[in-house]
Design an enzyme around this catalytic site. Structure first.
Site, PDB file in Angstrom:
ATOM      1  CB  SER A 157      -0.907   0.012   1.232  1.00  0.00           C
ATOM      2  OG  SER A 157      -1.532   1.266   1.394  1.00  0.00           O
ATOM      3  CE1 TYR A 172      -5.097  -2.754   3.311  1.00  0.00           C
ATOM      4  CE2 TYR A 172      -4.222  -0.517   3.307  1.00  0.00           C
ATOM      5  CZ  TYR A 172      -4.556  -1.678   2.632  1.00  0.00           C
ATOM      6  OH  TYR A 172      -4.330  -1.776   1.284  1.00  0.00           O
ATOM      7  CE  LYS A 176      -2.422  -4.783   1.727  1.00  0.00           C
ATOM      8  NZ  LYS A 176      -2.338  -5.889   0.746  1.00  0.00           N
TER       9      LYS A 176
END
Length: 256
Positions: A157, A172, A176
């Protein structure tokens, strides 16, 4: 172009039923690769059949929980038998929740890390072992003459490079970042088997328009050239490839 042809190769794509994963499947099918999709979701009705017929490739979808080592190993072995080999692996499956760091629950912490990090690890590991089995069947040339056996692509990401004001995605983002951490050691360990490991950042779709230099979010199709390059290149490994519309290259002002 011939140098980007994947004709006869088999790709294993997680999260390929819809969205970015399906766009990656389209890109590789256009290059002639046979496609296998690992997903807990169901592809849109008729989408896989249309893709297979359009590009005259073999395509199969498997319902798999990528966080289960048993399921992952079993399905990769099945793909080896039914397709002959595993040549490309793209790990696009993942989940994200928009929630504050201060109130992130144990349940979400576990589910996000399992899907994004553990899932990527397990599928990449199973596919790498399949590629090593293919390597073991060939005559062993000198290291400098070793053929390209396979490529593994991990989807990270842009949020691991620059924070976004559009969402509260600390859990999140860290998951990542852990995926990013897999690339260089994977690349180092697997180079002896002719396996390349890459990472790309397609998370522009999760940013608001004002965060892009182009004033809009990216489309799944705009990731296809990057994925095709990483899958077919013979001289790139252990690298980051940011496809983010310039998000990480300028100091943008968001709306509060």
């Amino acid at each position: 172009m011939d140098q980007f042809s994947l004709k006869g190769n088999t790709a294993v794509i997680t999260g390929g039923a819809r969205g970015l994963g399906f766009a990656f499947a389209e890109a590789l099918a256009e290059a002639g690769a046979n496609i296998t999709i690992l997903d807990i979701g169901t592809p849109q009705l008729g989408s896989l059949q249309t893709l297979a017929m359009k590009h005259s490739v073999k395509l199969e979808a498997y319902k798999v929980d990528v966080t289960s080592r048993e399921q992952v190993n079993q399905v990769v072995e099945t793909i080896e038998k039914e397709f002959g080999s595993v040549d490309v692996n793209i790990n696009a499956a993942g989940v994200v929740t928009d929630e504050p760091f201060l109130t992130t629950s144990d349940k979400d912490l576990s589910s996000i890390f399992n899907a994004n990090f553990v899932g990527s690890f397990l599928v990449a590991q199973a596919c790498a072992n399949a590629m090593v089995r293919k390597w073991e069947k060939i005559d062993k040339p000198k290291p400098q003459d070793a053929p390209l056996i396979g490529s593994i692509i991990l989807i990270s990401s842009v949020a691991t490079h620059i924070s976004t004001m559009a969402q509260q995605i600390s859990c999140y983002t860290v998951s990542k970042a852990a995926v990013r951490g897999l690339v260089k050691p994977f690349a180092m360990e697997l180079a002896q088997y002719g396996i390349r490991v890459e990472k790309t950042f397609p998370d522009l779709l999760k940013q608001f328009n004002q965060e892009s230099m182009f004033g809009r979010v990216g489309e799944p199709d705009e990731l296809k050239p990057a994925i095709l390059y990483l899958a077919a290149s013979t001289w790139t490994t252990g690298q980051d490839l940011l496809v983010d519309g310039g998000v990480s290259s300028w100091k943008h002002r968001g709306n509060w």
